[in-house]
Design a protein around this motif. Structure first.
Motif, PDB file in Angstrom:
ATOM      1  N   GLY A 122       1.276  -1.437  -0.035  1.00 52.80           N
ATOM      2  CA  GLY A 122       0.178   0.050   0.273  1.00 52.80           C
ATOM      3  C   GLY A 122       0.691   1.569   0.040  1.00 52.80           C
ATOM      4  N   ILE A 123       1.872   0.862   1.228  1.00 51.96           N
ATOM      5  CA  ILE A 123       2.948   2.600   1.036  1.00 51.96           C
ATOM      6  C   ILE A 123       3.376   2.471  -0.506  1.00 51.96           C
ATOM      7  CG2 ILE A 123       4.184   3.081   2.354  1.00 51.96           C
ATOM      8  CD1 ILE A 123       3.949   2.400   4.020  1.00 51.96           C
ATOM      9  N   LEU A 124       4.054   1.395  -1.072  1.00 51.09           N
ATOM     10  CA  LEU A 124       4.930   1.805  -2.661  1.00 51.09           C
ATOM     11  C   LEU A 124       3.781   2.563  -3.493  1.00 51.09           C
ATOM     12  CD1 LEU A 124       6.690  -1.548  -3.086  1.00 51.09           C
ATOM     13  CD2 LEU A 124       7.269   0.694  -2.054  1.00 51.09           C
ATOM     14  N   VAL A 125       2.475   2.094  -3.532  1.00 55.14           N
ATOM     15  CA  VAL A 125       1.715   2.416  -4.690  1.00 55.14           C
ATOM     16  C   VAL A 125       1.192   3.815  -4.273  1.00 55.14           C
ATOM     17  CG1 VAL A 125      -1.431   2.027  -4.754  1.00 55.14           C
ATOM     18  CG2 VAL A 125       0.226  -0.279  -4.568  1.00 55.14           C
ATOM     19  N   SER A 126       1.162   4.508  -2.684  1.00 58.13           N
ATOM     20  CA  SER A 126       0.691   5.604  -2.422  1.00 58.13           C
ATOM     21  C   SER A 126       1.813   6.270  -3.190  1.00 58.13           C
ATOM     22  CB  SER A 126       1.037   6.193  -0.908  1.00 58.13           C
ATOM     23  OG  SER A 126       2.098   5.627  -0.325  1.00 58.13           O
ATOM     24  N   SER A 127       3.212   5.573  -3.546  1.00 59.96           N
ATOM     25  CA  SER A 127       4.001   6.501  -3.424  1.00 59.96           C
ATOM     26  C   SER A 127       4.125   6.933  -4.775  1.00 59.96           C
ATOM     27  CB  SER A 127       5.874   5.890  -4.042  1.00 59.96           C
ATOM     28  OG  SER A 127       6.562   4.281  -4.211  1.00 59.96           O
ATOM     29  N   ALA A 128       3.233   6.251  -6.345  1.00 61.48           N
ATOM     30  CA  ALA A 128       3.033   6.712  -7.287  1.00 61.48           C
ATOM     31  C   ALA A 128       2.475   7.487  -7.461  1.00 61.48           C
ATOM     32  CB  ALA A 128       2.258   5.277  -7.796  1.00 61.48           C
ATOM     33  N   GLY A 129       1.649   8.556  -6.323  1.00 60.89           N
ATOM     34  CA  GLY A 129       0.971  10.158  -7.115  1.00 60.89           C
ATOM     35  C   GLY A 129      -0.078   9.381  -6.550  1.00 60.89           C
ATOM     36  N   PRO A 130      -0.235  10.750  -5.664  1.00 62.15           N
ATOM     37  CA  PRO A 130      -2.211  11.457  -5.482  1.00 62.15           C
ATOM     38  C   PRO A 130      -2.919  10.726  -6.753  1.00 62.15           C
ATOM     39  CG  PRO A 130      -1.231  12.958  -5.700  1.00 62.15           C
ATOM     40  CD  PRO A 130       0.311  12.507  -5.463  1.00 62.15           C
ATOM     41  N   GLU A 131      -2.954  10.737  -7.422  1.00 59.85           N
ATOM     42  CA  GLU A 131      -3.703  10.613  -8.824  1.00 59.85           C
ATOM     43  C   GLU A 131      -4.381   9.081  -9.021  1.00 59.85           C
ATOM     44  OE1 GLU A 131      -0.133  10.617 -10.724  1.00 59.85           O
ATOM     45  OE2 GLU A 131      -0.436  11.516  -9.090  1.00 59.85           O
ATOM     46  N   ILE A 132      -2.801   8.358  -8.889  1.00 60.69           N
ATOM     47  CA  ILE A 132      -3.042   7.225  -9.000  1.00 60.69           C
ATOM     48  C   ILE A 132      -3.619   6.044  -7.678  1.00 60.69           C
ATOM     49  CG2 ILE A 132      -2.167   4.963  -8.759  1.00 60.69           C
ATOM     50  CD1 ILE A 132      -1.084   5.697 -10.902  1.00 60.69           C
ATOM     51  N   VAL A 133      -3.798   7.338  -6.370  1.00 61.66           N
ATOM     52  CA  VAL A 133      -4.335   6.788  -4.629  1.00 61.66           C
ATOM     53  C   VAL A 133      -6.044   6.895  -5.324  1.00 61.66           C
ATOM     54  CG1 VAL A 133      -4.599   7.139  -2.800  1.00 61.66           C
ATOM     55  CG2 VAL A 133      -2.342   6.935  -3.807  1.00 61.66           C
ATOM     56  N   ALA A 134      -6.121   8.101  -5.721  1.00 63.17           N
ATOM     57  CA  ALA A 134      -7.467   8.413  -6.173  1.00 63.17           C
ATOM     58  C   ALA A 134      -8.057   7.344  -6.445  1.00 63.17           C
ATOM     59  CB  ALA A 134      -7.431   9.708  -6.875  1.00 63.17           C
ATOM     60  N   ARG A 135      -7.526   6.917  -8.014  1.00 61.61           N
ATOM     61  CA  ARG A 135      -8.242   5.785  -8.565  1.00 61.61           C
ATOM     62  C   ARG A 135      -8.897   4.434  -7.967  1.00 61.61           C
ATOM     63  NH1 ARG A 135      -6.020   6.863 -14.557  1.00 61.61           N
ATOM     64  NH2 ARG A 135      -7.317   5.056 -14.832  1.00 61.61           N
ATOM     65  N   LEU A 136      -8.334   3.997  -6.705  1.00 64.22           N
ATOM     66  CA  LEU A 136      -8.984   3.328  -6.035  1.00 64.22           C
ATOM     67  C   LEU A 136      -9.265   3.242  -5.007  1.00 64.22           C
ATOM     68  CD1 LEU A 136      -4.362   2.244  -4.259  1.00 64.22           C
ATOM     69  CD2 LEU A 136      -5.382   1.176  -6.623  1.00 64.22           C
ATOM     70  N   ALA A 137     -10.220   4.331  -5.250  1.00 62.77           N
ATOM     71  CA  ALA A 137     -11.631   4.448  -4.837  1.00 62.77           C
ATOM     72  C   ALA A 137     -13.034   3.141  -4.893  1.00 62.77           C
ATOM     73  CB  ALA A 137     -12.392   5.653  -6.068  1.00 62.77           C
ATOM     74  N   PRO A 138     -13.050   2.793  -6.215  1.00 58.76           N
ATOM     75  CA  PRO A 138     -13.589   1.639  -6.176  1.00 58.76           C
ATOM     76  C   PRO A 138     -13.576   0.384  -5.269  1.00 58.76           C
ATOM     77  CG  PRO A 138     -13.334   1.840  -8.442  1.00 58.76           C
ATOM     78  CD  PRO A 138     -12.236   2.921  -7.431  1.00 58.76           C
ATOM     79  N   LEU A 139     -12.361  -0.123  -5.201  1.00 58.64           N
ATOM     80  CA  LEU A 139     -11.383  -1.170  -4.425  1.00 58.64           C
ATOM     81  C   LEU A 139     -11.391  -0.669  -2.966  1.00 58.64           C
ATOM     82  CD1 LEU A 139      -9.425  -3.395  -3.672  1.00 58.64           C
ATOM     83  CD2 LEU A 139      -7.561  -1.737  -3.941  1.00 58.64           C
ATOM     84  N   ARG A 140     -11.247   0.472  -2.309  1.00 64.60           N
ATOM     85  CA  ARG A 140     -12.048   1.486  -1.048  1.00 64.60           C
ATOM     86  C   ARG A 140     -12.991   1.255  -0.762  1.00 64.60           C
ATOM     87  NH1 ARG A 140      -9.665   5.818  -1.824  1.00 64.60           N
ATOM     88  NH2 ARG A 140      -7.849   5.567  -1.488  1.00 64.60           N
ATOM     89  N   LEU A 141     -13.921   0.469  -1.659  1.00 66.50           N
ATOM     90  CA  LEU A 141     -15.927   0.885  -2.127  1.00 66.50           C
ATOM     91  C   LEU A 141     -16.061  -0.479  -1.104  1.00 66.50           C
ATOM     92  CD1 LEU A 141     -18.169   2.314  -1.453  1.00 66.50           C
ATOM     93  CD2 LEU A 141     -18.570   2.043  -3.808  1.00 66.50           C
TER      94      LEU A 141
END
Length: 445
Positions: free
Chosen positions: A281-300
């Motif tokens: 999860g930390i590695l994914v966050s290092s790819a940038g906030p725009e990537i994290v924002a696109r994880l909204a369906p998984l988060r839901l």
């Protein structure tokens, strides 16, 4: 030619029970989670309560025939439900890792460390001491006493970023100075807690002997260095390629694959799967906030379905009838006292070192005292490792519930005693939040 044996797919009675169990638990978890939120408590309280009500604590005593029918006490059947919950908790921990603001910690790392370390080390030391002194009847047969004591220490010292962040958002304190500090200190404690859990896991599997403790330390350092040197550039490249595709599907799929493989890798190293999920999860966050924002369906999906199902399953393992034993109740109250006093005393030490006043220290202790999801995950790991008995598991999950219930009212009261500074007011305006109602500030002691 040698023919491999054909294994029939899951079906019939096992599938029927799995679907019925998951459906009933999820329904109860969602309803009770929403009810808890209406009373300004974290949803996890209601989700855990769903399992408690449907488990041996209530349904098992009130209607044993119905309980035995819905949850037949066979290992294979229960493990099917566990498997679904484990996928959920691995993804939940990864989503939490992707939400950590490591940049904020780097910018204010001095204060974060000064505040968080006492709040981690004091309850850790108290928990280890109690774990070494508890009667043998509280240990699982053939359990390793040092591993058990280390585990109790880690369980007493963790905080829960998801519960802390949700509480701060609900109380509109996330953008206050003390709210930011609570989040930073909780993040550091969270990371230390996962590291400590990985060490305990390795000690439980390899033993606390000459060279036994060296393995988890070396393995931890190797995983962290590998993630920084090799993992970060690789994950950034993969995520940017995935982000070129339209929609969020490819990013979500790539993240899920990464999380599951990292969890499998750390599990293979005897460092616990959730540690690998956190790193992913930390590695994914290092790819940038725009990537994290696109994880909204998984988060839901995780927060609305998989996580409530996991917490209900965790509550299902609790047996509150064990607390009818005066000795068990006494140990439970002692551990709860250690957990609360350890966090608050650590917060006061950290606050005094950092020049904060008493109301800021109380707010800091209240925020870091919420253990919620992390404590429950830690307790489940203890059961999987054969370290925790049902009695100790019930005690630790009970601490998670009580500390999560304590946090909001104490935080609300202490923050009402703190005036709003000019920079806080500016920050609140920039986020479109109203300033808190002013209460005459009480001078610091």
């Amino acid at each position: 030619m040698y023919a491999l044996p054909t294994i029939p797919p899951l079906g019939g009675t096992p599938l029927l029970f799995l679907l019925a169990q998951a459906g009933v638990l999820l329904l109860a978890a969602v309803l009770l989670g929403r009810l808890a939120m209406r009373f300004n408590f974290p949803a996890i309280v209601g989700e855990l309560l769903a399992g408690v009500l449907l488990g041996p604590s209530l349904l098992g005593h009130a209607a044993p025939a119905a309980y035995q029918w819905l949850f037949p006490q066979t290992g294979a059947q229960f493990h099917l439900l566990d498997a679904v919950g484990q996928i959920g908790v691995v993804l939940l921990v990864a989503i939490t890792g992707a939400s950590l603001d490591l940049g904020l910690i780097r910018r204010r790392r001095g204060m974060a460390v000064r505040v968080s370390l006492p709040g981690f080390l004091i309850p850790l030391g108290l928990g280890v001491t109690v774990g070494l002194l508890l009667p043998g009847s509280f240990l699982v047969d053939n359990a390793d006493r040092p591993a058990f004591a280390l585990f109790i220490g880690v369980a007493m010292s963790v905080s829960a970023i998801p519960v802390i962040a949700k509480t701060l958002m609900d109380l509109r304190l996330l953008h206050r100075n003390i709210g930011q500090l609570i989040l930073m200190a909780g993040t550091v404690d969270d990371l230390l807690g996962w590291l400590g859990l990985s060490v305990v896991t390795a000690v439980a599997t390899t033993g606390l002997r000459a060279g036994g403790l060296a393995y988890p330390v070396v393995a931890l350092v190797g995983v962290v260095l590998g993630a920084i040197v090799l993992g970060r550039p690789l994950v950034r490249r993969v995520m940017r390629v995935a982000a070129r595709q339209e929609g969020s599907g490819t990013v979500v799929a790539a993240t899920a694959v990464l999380v599951l493989l990292c969890a499998a890798a750390t599990q293979a190293l005897h460092l616990e799967a959730i540690f690998g999920a956190l790193i992913a999860g930390i590695l994914v966050s290092s790819a940038g906030p725009e990537i994290v924002a696109r994880l909204a369906p998984l988060r839901l999906l995780v927060t609305a379905v998989l996580a409530p199902l996991f917490f209900a399953t965790a509550g299902l393992r609790m047996d509150l009838s064990r607390l009818a034993d005066p000795m068990v109740l006494g140990v439970a109250l002692l551990l709860l006292l250690i957990a609360v006093v350890g966090k608050f005393s650590g917060a006061f030490v950290g606050a005094s070192i950092s020049g904060l006043n008493r109301w800021e220290a109380i707010a800091l202790g209240a925020g870091m005292n919420a253990r919620g999801v992390v404590e429950v995950v830690v307790a489940m790991v203890g059961v999987q490792l054969g370290i925790l008995s049902t009695t100790m598991y019930t005690t630790i999950v009970l601490i998670a519930i009580v500390t999560s219930l304590m946090s909001p009212p104490i935080l609300r009261f202490s923050m009402s005693r703190l005036g709003v500074t000019a920079d806080e007011e500016l920050r609140l305006r920039s986020y479109g939040e109203p300033a808190p109602v002013e209460v005459p500030a009480i001078p610091p002691a």
